[in-house]
Design a protein around this motif. Sequence first.
Motif, short mmCIF file in Angstrom:
data_model
loop_
_atom_site.label_atom_id
_atom_site.label_comp_id
_atom_site.label_asym_id
_atom_site.label_seq_id
_atom_site.Cartn_x
_atom_site.Cartn_y
_atom_site.Cartn_z
N TYR A 18 -0.07 1.21 5.28
CA TYR A 18 -0.60 0.08 6.05
C TYR A 18 -2.04 -0.25 5.65
N GLY A 19 -2.88 0.75 5.50
CA GLY A 19 -4.27 0.53 5.12
C GLY A 19 -4.41 -0.12 3.75
N PRO A 20 -3.76 0.43 2.70
CA PRO A 20 -3.85 -0.22 1.40
C PRO A 20 -3.26 -1.64 1.39
N ALA A 23 -5.84 -3.86 2.78
CA ALA A 23 -6.90 -4.06 1.80
C ALA A 23 -6.48 -5.06 0.73
N VAL A 24 -5.23 -5.00 0.29
CA VAL A 24 -4.74 -5.95 -0.71
C VAL A 24 -4.76 -7.37 -0.15
N TYR A 27 -8.32 -8.54 0.04
CA TYR A 27 -8.80 -8.91 -1.29
C TYR A 27 -8.25 -10.26 -1.72
N TRP A 41 -12.90 -3.26 -1.17
CA TRP A 41 -11.52 -3.29 -0.66
C TRP A 41 -10.75 -2.04 -1.05
N GLY A 45 -9.13 0.43 1.71
CA GLY A 45 -7.74 0.89 1.64
C GLY A 45 -7.63 2.40 1.63
N ALA A 49 -6.18 4.82 4.71
CA ALA A 49 -5.11 5.79 4.43
C ALA A 49 -5.57 7.20 4.79
#
Length: 139
Positions: A18-20, A23-24, A27, A41, A45, A49
């Motif tokens: 979920y975190g990455p 971040a994507v 970004y 970013w 992420g 995580a």
Amino acid sequence: MSETRYLESGAKWTALLYGPFFAVFGYLAELATGATHAVAWVLVGLGLAAITAPWVYARRRFLTVRVTGTELWEGRESLPLAEIAETQDVGAPTGARVLGGGWSTPRKYDELPIRLKDGTVVLAWAKDVHALRAAIEGA
């Protein structure tokens, strides 16, 4: 180890993504506006995580419910199925011990009173108590 007849894990490791993913998307939103901060970013992420990992580990350790051919596991506590006398129409007396070591049934979980062969009543818990009861009775 005997086969698993019922399994309800407390959390899935996919929650680490979920975190990455956030971040994507952050970004990409920044990319659409012009200025980007790629390193920031990536750190966001990885940071999300990293703080999610202990949460997932704890939920998997303390909130997993499993029935095997010989045991009922509630969190870190196991109860041999041979000690269970009945699961149907058992009332839950005040102060009944909750399996898994907690003071009460975990939030968002339903309780299943179980009478043991020595006459005591304990509280098992699961999100789907009907499937848990069926797995215990089937074993």
